[in-house]
Write a protein that holds these residues in place. Structure first.
Motif, PDB file in Angstrom:
ATOM      1  N   GLU A 116       0.818  -1.122   0.071  1.00 17.88           N
ATOM      2  CA  GLU A 116       0.067  -0.156   0.009  1.00 17.88           C
ATOM      3  C   GLU A 116       0.860   1.285  -0.072  1.00 17.88           C
ATOM      4  N   PHE A 117       0.622   2.200  -1.043  1.00 17.37           N
ATOM      5  CA  PHE A 117       1.018   3.529  -0.837  1.00 17.37           C
ATOM      6  C   PHE A 117       0.165   4.232   0.162  1.00 17.37           C
ATOM      7  N   ALA A 118       0.875   4.705   1.233  1.00 15.90           N
ATOM      8  CA  ALA A 118      -0.008   5.175   2.046  1.00 15.90           C
ATOM      9  C   ALA A 118       0.164   6.664   2.483  1.00 15.90           C
ATOM     10  N   LYS A 119      -0.649   7.578   2.883  1.00 17.15           N
ATOM     11  CA  LYS A 119      -0.564   8.826   3.730  1.00 17.15           C
ATOM     12  C   LYS A 119      -0.544   8.391   5.146  1.00 17.15           C
ATOM     13  N   ASP A 120       0.648   8.592   5.793  1.00 15.06           N
ATOM     14  CA  ASP A 120       0.765   8.409   7.378  1.00 15.06           C
ATOM     15  C   ASP A 120       1.027   9.816   7.967  1.00 15.06           C
ATOM     16  N   PHE A 121       0.619   9.956   9.125  1.00 19.36           N
ATOM     17  CA  PHE A 121       0.516  11.016  10.004  1.00 19.36           C
ATOM     18  C   PHE A 121       1.385  10.956  11.317  1.00 19.36           C
ATOM     19  N   ARG A 122       2.584  11.708  11.608  1.00 16.97           N
ATOM     20  CA  ARG A 122       3.094  11.871  12.850  1.00 16.97           C
ATOM     21  C   ARG A 122       3.095  12.950  13.428  1.00 16.97           C
ATOM     22  N   ASN A 123       2.780  12.958  14.807  1.00 16.06           N
ATOM     23  CA  ASN A 123       2.745  14.360  15.313  1.00 16.06           C
ATOM     24  C   ASN A 123       4.171  14.703  15.711  1.00 16.06           C
ATOM     25  N   GLU A 124       4.942  15.286  14.982  1.00 13.32           N
ATOM     26  CA  GLU A 124       6.556  15.187  15.311  1.00 13.32           C
ATOM     27  C   GLU A 124       6.825  16.658  14.470  1.00 13.32           C
ATOM     28  N   GLY A 125       8.108  16.840  15.040  1.00 13.06           N
ATOM     29  CA  GLY A 125       8.698  18.085  14.578  1.00 13.06           C
ATOM     30  C   GLY A 125       8.844  18.124  12.905  1.00 13.06           C
ATOM     31  N   ILE A 126       9.178  19.167  12.332  1.00 16.20           N
ATOM     32  CA  ILE A 126       9.348  19.531  11.053  1.00 16.20           C
ATOM     33  C   ILE A 126      10.915  19.938  10.828  1.00 16.20           C
ATOM     34  N   ASP A 127      11.537  19.218   9.976  1.00 18.44           N
ATOM     35  CA  ASP A 127      13.038  19.578   9.485  1.00 18.44           C
ATOM     36  C   ASP A 127      13.148  19.077   8.030  1.00 18.44           C
ATOM     37  N   ARG A 128      14.305  18.910   7.600  1.00 18.58           N
ATOM     38  CA  ARG A 128      14.781  18.775   6.253  1.00 18.58           C
ATOM     39  C   ARG A 128      14.180  17.207   5.830  1.00 18.58           C
ATOM     40  N   PHE A 129      14.211  16.395   6.730  1.00 17.06           N
ATOM     41  CA  PHE A 129      13.717  15.150   6.485  1.00 17.06           C
ATOM     42  C   PHE A 129      12.442  14.776   7.072  1.00 17.06           C
ATOM     43  N   HIS A 130      11.514  15.624   7.711  1.00 13.66           N
ATOM     44  CA  HIS A 130      10.462  15.124   8.437  1.00 13.66           C
ATOM     45  C   HIS A 130       9.226  16.051   8.139  1.00 13.66           C
ATOM     46  N   ASN A 131       8.102  15.615   7.577  1.00 13.86           N
ATOM     47  CA  ASN A 131       6.994  16.462   7.527  1.00 13.86           C
ATOM     48  C   ASN A 131       5.706  15.490   8.343  1.00 13.86           C
ATOM     49  N   PRO A 132       4.825  16.217   8.972  1.00 12.67           N
ATOM     50  CA  PRO A 132       4.049  15.511  10.016  1.00 12.67           C
ATOM     51  C   PRO A 132       2.838  14.616   9.026  1.00 12.67           C
ATOM     52  N   GLU A 133       2.893  14.944   7.759  1.00 12.02           N
ATOM     53  CA  GLU A 133       2.141  14.243   6.682  1.00 12.02           C
ATOM     54  C   GLU A 133       3.047  13.848   5.673  1.00 12.02           C
ATOM     55  N   PHE A 134       3.100  12.397   5.588  1.00 12.69           N
ATOM     56  CA  PHE A 134       4.116  11.866   4.578  1.00 12.69           C
ATOM     57  C   PHE A 134       3.812  10.542   3.776  1.00 12.69           C
ATOM     58  N   THR A 135       4.321  10.244   2.824  1.00  5.69           N
ATOM     59  CA  THR A 135       4.032   9.053   2.083  1.00  5.69           C
ATOM     60  C   THR A 135       5.121   7.863   2.125  1.00  5.69           C
ATOM     61  N   GLN A 136       4.501   6.535   2.475  1.00  6.24           N
ATOM     62  CA  GLN A 136       5.524   5.497   2.647  1.00  6.24           C
ATOM     63  C   GLN A 136       4.595   4.346   1.797  1.00  6.24           C
ATOM     64  N   VAL A 137       5.444   3.254   1.177  1.00  9.14           N
ATOM     65  CA  VAL A 137       4.877   2.111   0.991  1.00  9.14           C
ATOM     66  C   VAL A 137       5.091   1.223   1.786  1.00  9.14           C
ATOM     67  N   GLU A 138       4.611   0.238   2.091  1.00  2.89           N
ATOM     68  CA  GLU A 138       4.559  -1.011   2.910  1.00  2.89           C
ATOM     69  C   GLU A 138       4.260  -2.231   2.300  1.00  2.89           C
ATOM     70  N   LEU A 139       4.921  -3.080   2.119  1.00  2.00           N
ATOM     71  CA  LEU A 139       4.893  -4.482   1.477  1.00  2.00           C
ATOM     72  C   LEU A 139       4.925  -5.657   2.416  1.00  2.00           C
ATOM     73  N   TYR A 140       4.279  -6.576   2.508  1.00  5.00           N
ATOM     74  CA  TYR A 140       4.313  -7.840   3.242  1.00  5.00           C
ATOM     75  C   TYR A 140       4.093  -8.857   2.434  1.00  5.00           C
ATOM     76  N   VAL A 141       5.221  -9.756   2.589  1.00  2.00           N
ATOM     77  CA  VAL A 141       5.279 -11.145   1.742  1.00  2.00           C
ATOM     78  C   VAL A 141       5.258 -12.331   2.625  1.00  2.00           C
ATOM     79  N   ALA A 142       4.268 -12.981   2.372  1.00  2.94           N
ATOM     80  CA  ALA A 142       4.242 -14.319   3.309  1.00  2.94           C
ATOM     81  C   ALA A 142       5.415 -15.570   2.841  1.00  2.94           C
ATOM     82  N   TYR A 143       5.780 -16.007   3.808  1.00  2.00           N
ATOM     83  CA  TYR A 143       6.605 -17.025   3.751  1.00  2.00           C
ATOM     84  C   TYR A 143       8.288 -16.586   3.439  1.00  2.00           C
ATOM     85  N   LYS A 144       8.358 -15.460   3.615  1.00  2.00           N
ATOM     86  CA  LYS A 144       9.715 -14.782   3.537  1.00  2.00           C
ATOM     87  C   LYS A 144      10.479 -14.115   4.770  1.00  2.00           C
ATOM     88  N   ASP A 145      11.664 -13.845   4.582  1.00  2.71           N
ATOM     89  CA  ASP A 145      12.208 -13.356   5.890  1.00  2.71           C
ATOM     90  C   ASP A 145      13.109 -11.999   5.599  1.00  2.71           C
TER      91      ASP A 145
END
Length: 515
Positions: free
Chosen positions: A270-299
């Motif tokens: 899923e490409f998701a908008k996530d939200f974290r109530n944290e500070g803002i700097d060059r690498f952080h924005n309270p609303e950001f995009t991440q992709v998460e992947l889960y694959v069964a039977y792998k490590d």
């Protein structure tokens, strides 16, 4: 500088600002009067549509001197040279700029009079044929002309003048804060900005294709969650009136995606908008995009190989290269990447051995290294602080950091051969974490113990510790197969592959303090 000089500078700045505001107000007043005049004379300042048959770059690329082409184009006026019976102007469309030649005797006196009332920033439509001017510029000879949108606010246009034999640019829209606040203006006057976001879209498309080609299913999970989880972060809280209950904007989508693995899907992302109530700097924005992947039977070993291939493939599709330039570094993204444990990297860069140390010993190590720590934080947070301060910024080339202490990773499976550690990696590139991955914990008894331990940390004052999610634990009790999970910060990946040094440069509308 004395107080009088300081006051004089502030006064002069205030006078200049007032003068600029006055000039802006005068220009807007004139433009509004022109808009009203056009409307009174029966010219619609904001018509409903216009048929386009070609764009600037297409026209220029395929132009042939002996084969003039009839085209219909539209765009924003960016330069204008009004003359008596004929004029030149440039329009900006989605592909770039092209020059237009308009002549009174061809478009008609009334149409030409409307044209003479227009300004830089107005949006117009032109139908005509292509030709090359005496200076060699490919242009469009207008046969029909129409105003499509009257601009009431002047756009800032960079100008050049020669000073001591050097070209100097002034009046450029270059103030970072203004550019972030008024991204719509930034996109108009700084065309390279648009290319960053075109690349962003291409990066996401490349990643999506990479996953779907391997048979993984793209899904959607809730943004509003009754229990937040999947990361160590503070949430944003809201209230649902109809249900009279508190809800949280998700900080991660991990726990819902794992529920789908329990339900029988072997690979979900899923490409998701996530939200974290944290500070803002060059690498952080309270609303950001991440992709998460889960694959069964792998490590996590399997996932490291997949991540190497994903990052390399995505960069190759965007930059057609094995490497990218980021923060002045030439970063080679071709696999394989270096792999080190977190203990080994801290030993290498800090000359201290964290393996098997108690909280008191770790706190003393941090103190000796010059770190001032909150007395409430736990062993895992102390290690994280040491790593983040003294190691992470030095890892420029892609490096997998592996095998974290259990306390730092409550959702990861215990290491199969190293006591007290879990099977987890982070990929560090350009001095910052790019992604996080586990061999996922699927023992519901141990997972409950881990989350309850996190609850105790919250009682100690760690407001980023995880909470106990009973429904997630219930899902695990039905049985989840072995599973590898991955989360990639999309904004940071875009920064890396486009060479931008701030997350605000890769987010259309970053969060800002109130004006």
């Amino acid at each position: 500088m004395n107080k009088a000089q300081e006051n004089n500078i502030q006064h002069n700045a205030s006078v200049e600002e007032s003068a600029e505001l006055l000039a802006l107000n005068d220009q807007m007043k004139r433009r509004i009067e022109e808009r009203n005049q056009l409307a009174e004379e029966g010219v619609e300042p904001y018509p409903y549509g216009f048929d386009i048959t070609a764009y600037s770059k297409q026209i220029i690329d395929r132009y042939q001197d002996d084969k003039p082409e009839t085209v219909s184009v539209a765009g924003r006026i960016m330069t204008i040279r009004k003359m008596g019976k004929a004029s030149f102007f440039h329009i900006l469309d989605k592909e770039g700029k092209i020059q237009i030649y308009i002549k009174r005797d061809e478009v008609g006196q009334e149409t030409y009079r409307v044209f003479k009332l227009l300004d830089i920033g107005d949006i117009v439509g032109i139908k005509g044929y292509t030709f090359r001017t005496k200076t060699g510029e490919i242009s469009i000879h207008a046969e029909e002309f129409q105003l499509l949108s009257k601009s009431l606010r002047p756009i800032p246009i960079a100008k050049e003048k020669e000073v001591d034999g050097q070209k100097v640019t002034y009046d450029a829209f270059s103030d970072k804060e203004m550019r972030y606040r008024q991204r719509y203006v930034d996109l108009i006057v700084n065309p390279e900005v648009k290319q960053t976001f075109v690349k962003r879209s291409a990066i996401i498309s490349s990643m999506r294709n990479f996953f779907t080609e391997r048979g993984y299913l793209e899904v959607e999970t809730p943004i509003l969650q009754p229990v937040y989880g999947g990361a160590a972060a503070r949430p944003f809280t809201t209230h649902h009136n109809a249900l009279n209950m508190e809800l949280y904007l998700r900080i991660a989508n991990e726990l819902y995606l794992k529920r789908l693995i329990v339900g029988g899907f072997d690979g979900v992302f899923e490409f998701a908008k996530d939200f974290r109530n944290e500070g803002i700097d060059r690498f952080h924005n309270p609303e950001f995009t991440q992709v998460e992947l889960y694959v069964a039977y792998k490590d996590y070993y399997w996932m490291m190989n997949l991540v190497e291939e994903l990052i390399y493939t995505t960069n190759l599709s965007i930059n057609n290269s094995d490497s990218t330039c980021f923060l002045g570094h030439d970063i080679n993204l071709k696999p394989p990447y270096r792999r080190l444990t977190i203990a080994d990297t801290i030993l290498e860069y800090c000359s201290v051995d964290i393996a098997g140390k108690s909280e008191t010993e770790l706190r003393n190590m941090a103190k000796d290294l010059g770190l001032s720590l909150d007395p409430k934080i736990s062993s895992g947070k102390i290690i994280d602080e040491i790593f983040g301060e003294f190691v992470e910024p030095k890892l420029i080339q892609p490096t997998f950091i592996t095998d974290y202490p259990t306390e730092m990773s409550p959702l990861a499976k215990k290491h199969r051969s190293k006591d007290g550690l879990v099977e987890r990696f982070e990929l560090i590139v350009g001095g910052k974490e790019l992604c996080n991955s586990f061999s996922e914990l699927n023992d519901p008894v141990i997972q409950r113990e881990r989350l309850e331990a996190q609850a105790k940390l919250r009682q100690r004052g760690d407001d980023e510790a995880m909470v106990v999610d009973e429904d997630f634990l219930r899902a695990l009790e039905y049985g989840m197969p072995p599973c590898a999970g991955l989360g990639i910060g999309v904004d940071r990946l875009v920064m890396l592959l486009t060479g931008q040094d701030s997350i605000r440069d890769v987010i259309f509308f970053p969060h800002m303090k109130p004006e």
